[in-house]
Structures are given as structure tokens and as C-alpha cells.
Write an enzyme that holds these catalytic residues in place. Structure first.
Site, PDB file in Angstrom:
ATOM      1  N   HIS A 128       6.778   8.372   8.366  1.00 21.21           N
ATOM      2  CA  HIS A 128       5.696   7.871   7.522  1.00 21.21           C
ATOM      3  C   HIS A 128       4.380   8.151   8.227  1.00 21.21           C
ATOM      4  O   HIS A 128       4.353   8.618   9.374  1.00 21.21           O
ATOM      5  CB  HIS A 128       5.864   6.372   7.246  1.00 21.21           C
ATOM      6  CG  HIS A 128       6.918   6.058   6.235  1.00 21.21           C
ATOM      7  ND1 HIS A 128       6.784   6.376   4.892  1.00 21.21           N
ATOM      8  CD2 HIS A 128       8.136   5.461   6.355  1.00 21.21           C
ATOM      9  CE1 HIS A 128       7.867   5.991   4.237  1.00 21.21           C
ATOM     10  NE2 HIS A 128       8.708   5.430   5.102  1.00 21.21           N
ATOM     11  N   ASP A 158      -1.465  10.201   5.412  1.00 18.25           N
ATOM     12  CA  ASP A 158      -1.072  10.405   4.020  1.00 18.25           C
ATOM     13  C   ASP A 158      -2.183  11.058   3.196  1.00 18.25           C
ATOM     14  O   ASP A 158      -1.932  12.016   2.463  1.00 18.25           O
ATOM     15  CB  ASP A 158      -0.709   9.074   3.371  1.00 18.25           C
ATOM     16  CG  ASP A 158       0.724   8.658   3.653  1.00 18.25           C
ATOM     17  OD1 ASP A 158       1.485   9.467   4.209  1.00 18.25           O
ATOM     18  OD2 ASP A 158       1.085   7.507   3.326  1.00 18.25           O
TER      19      ASP A 158
END
Length: 381
Positions: A128, A158
Site C-alpha cells: 500500500h 497513491d
């Protein structure tokens, strides 16, 4: 959305989470026609992400079924670009890899969004944002000098180092395809993008202007004139008085002009004492009292606003930086601004699969009876 600089561009987004949909949102905001492929099992549900999934159509097709993959291949053959965020090799196993799709559509731009990239020792490992920015070197630099690294939400990996990087790559490759007729694969990795975001920091490091430690440098909270301070009401102000004129204004408003401790702004030996005194002073008034005191003074001091407060700030309101979304809450407006091809208002995020019949009929060339058959088989939703 028909308005915007990307009007006339059609992009297929293979359903995913985080950075790939953010890339789709950015491109849809700027006028591209973005068609998202979702799973039939979720068809009919409200959009799970009402902001990041705005502005596109949604078709529900089972990519794991050979007939479903064939439908999507036909749709991509009539499109300019595709976005996928699977682990390396998954799209190929689904029959939706770049070799197959570029053979059918040589001008296609194939955008791949991953954390680690398409190759390298970690390519098949899960992860992540926090993992990607850790390995890229960014996380180590964030946080207090006497504390642990602090994740900056999931903004760096992200979205800044991921979705925005892919959007830039796709637009660049689309320009190349338009002039040359040649499509290509865009490999956007969040580790690569995070490294790019560290360009200035590595420049400082190369010149000896950055210590490879947290909270001791000018831009990481180590400098007293570039830091966040708690106020009397437990809210905060952000101080960014780097340049001499801004620093002078800071001292003037705080009545510190004659204080010897602040005479040498860049004397690191005195930074701790300076920061302690600034912390003491800012704690004597509320955040909004300090905001009024610094208003118009040119000291680079701003109130730290919450997510709910930011849309109401006069500057953000004047520029319509935020808009009232169809879900009832605030959401960011499309950006940047364009003088000749301004984008329109983003359409609401659709229910999952809301556009399946229309898109597959008009763009994939399927007859209504064929769609009904696929729906009965559970291949489309």
C-alpha cells in the site's frame, strides 16, 4: 462530460481502487470519456466512492469470464487508452494484456498503475501507499525529530506519485500516438513517482543542504520559521516565513524585531530556543486571532484548516476550489484552470453498471439480445 481539453478522448478504466481511479477522475474532469469496468456482483449498488469515481460511465462485466473479456476487448479496440491497476501478469491472464490489445488497436495507450512497477524484485509483492513511500525514501523524512515517521495520509504514493504520474504519462503517450499513430505501454509505479517528488530534496542532499534525518531541516519542521504551532484553542497555525522579508514581517507582528535570539535566522544552533519562544507566543492566542493579526502582513502565516473548514475559507470560496457534490458534501473542483477549453461540471459517480446496456450497444457493437444473453449468464450486470 463533453467540455474540456481532453474532449474526444475515450478511455477504458478496468475497475480498481486508489490511484488508478484517481487517474480516471483527473482525465474525466478534463473532458475525457472514461468508461469504468466494474464487477457484475456489484451491479446496481451506489458508487462506493462518490468523489473519485465521478464523471465516467460504469459497465459491469466479468473480466474473469472469457466472453466478458472478449466484450471488453471490443470496447478497448474502439478507445484511445486503457487504465489498469492489477499486479503484473494479471491482465495478461485475463486476455487483456498490452500485446493482445495493441495488436487489435495499434494506437492504443496502455496505462499500468502499480506500487512497485512491472519488474524488479518486489513486483509481485503486495503493498500500500505506506510501503511504497517507505521504500522510496519519503516516509523516513516525515515526522518529528524525536519521534517516528508519520504517514502523510496516502497522498504521496497513491495520488501524487501514482495517479497523477499515470495521468501525465497517459496524456504524453496520447500526444505521441496522435502524431505518430503508435501506441505504447505506460508503466507508472508509485515508488518511481515518489522518488520524482523527492527531486528537490535529493538536490539539497547532494549539495550538503539536507541532513538525512527527520525534523532537523528547513522544510521538514526543523526550522522555527517553517513549522506548525499550537494555539490557545488547541488549533494550529502554519508558519512559512523563509525569505528575509517574510521573516521580518513575522518578527514584526510577534513584536520580536529587537530580540537577539531571532537576529540570525539561519543559525541552527539557536533554532531550538527560537522554536520554544514561538511556541510560547502562539499559545497565547487562538488560531483565528492569530489569523486576523497576520492578515495582509505578508508573513506567510496561515490557519491550519480542517477538511470541513477548508471549503469555507474566503479564498477557496472565491476561486470555487471546492464544489458542493451531488452527495451533499464538499468535494474538490476540477483543476487546473483552462482559458480556452474549460471543463464542465463533473457528472455524479454512477451506480455500478448503470451504463452497461448503452455502452455495450453503442460502443462495443453488441445487439440488445446478446446483452440479455450475457446478463442471463451473469457475465454482465
Amino acid at each position: 462530460m463533453s467540455a474540456g481539453p481532453l474532449a474526444g478522448i475515450r478511455i477504458v478504466e478496468l475497475g480498481g481502487i486508489g490511484p488508478a481511479p484517481f487517474c480516471g477522475m483527473l482525465l474525466a474532469d478534463l473532458g475525457a470519456e472514461v468508461i469504468r469496468v466494474d464487477r457484475p456482483a456489484e451491479a446496481g449498488r451506489d458508487s462506493p466512492h462518490p468523489v473519485i469515481l465521478r464523471g465516467r460511465s460504469s459497465v459491469a462485466v466479468n473480466l474473469k469470464d472469457a466472453e466478458g473479456a472478449a466484450v471488453v476487448r471490443e470496447l478497448i479496440a474502439r478507445s484511445d487508452a486503457v487504465i489498469e491497476g492489477f499486479r503484473p501478469g494479471v491482465a495478461e491472464r485475463l486476455g487483456l494484456g498490452p500485446d493482445v490489445l495493441l495488436a487489435a488497436n495499434p494506437k492504443l495507450v496502455y496505462g499500468r498503475m502499480t506500487g512497485w512497477g512491472q519488474d524488479g524484485p518486489l513486483a509481485q509483492e503486495p503493498g500500500h501507499d505506506i510501503n511504497y513511500i517507505a521504500v522510496a525514501g519519503a516516509l523516513h523524512a516525515m515526522g518529528p525529530a524525536d519521534g517516528d515517521p508519520v504517514p502523510p495520509l496516502n497522498l504521496v504514493g497513491d495520488f501524487g506519485g501514482g495517479g497523477m504520474l499515470l495521468a501525465l504519462g497517459l496524456v504524453s503517450a496520447l500526444l505521441h500516438a496522435r502524431t505518430s499513430g503508435e501506441g505504447q505501454v505506460v508503466d507508472a509505479a508509485m515508488t518511481d513517482g515518489t522518488a520524482l517528488l523527492l527531486a528537490m530534496t535529493y538536490g539539497f542532499l547532494a549539495k550538503g543542504g539536507w541532513q538525512d534525518r527527520r525534523g532537523v531541516n528547513m522544510l521538514d519542521g526543523g526550522a522555527p520559521f517553517y513549522a506548525v504551532y499550537r494555539c490557545a484553542d488547541d488549533r494550529h497555525v502554519a508558519v512559512g516565513a523563509i525569505e528575509p522579508q517574510f521573516y521580518a514581517a513575522l518578527l514584526r507582528v510577534l513584536d520580536l524585531e529587537g530580540d537577539e535570539r531571532f537576529a540570525r535566522q539561519h543559525d541552527r544552533a539557536n533554532w531550538a530556543a527560537m522554536k520554544d519562544e514561538l511556541a510560547r507566543l502562539f499559545a497565547t492566542r487562538t488560531r483565528d486571532e492569530w489569523a486576523r493579526a497576520f492578515d495582509g502582513q505578508g508573513a506567510c502565516v496561515s490557519p491550519v484548516l480542517s477538511l470541513n473548514e477548508a471549503p469555507e475559507h474566503p479564498h477557496n470560496s472565491a476561486r470555487s476550489t471546492y464544489r458542493r457534490g451531488p452527495h451533499g458534501g464538499p468535494e474538490p473542483s476540477p483543476a487546473p484552470r483552462f482559458t480556452t477549453t474549460p471543463p464542465g461540471e463533473p457528472a455524479p459517480a454512477p451506480c455500478v453498471g448503470a451504463d452497461t446496456t448503452e455502452v455495450l450497444t453503442t460502443l462495443a457493437g453488441l445487439a440488445p439480445d446478446d446483452i440479455d444473453t450475457l446478463r442471463e449468464k451473469g457475465i454482465v450486470g
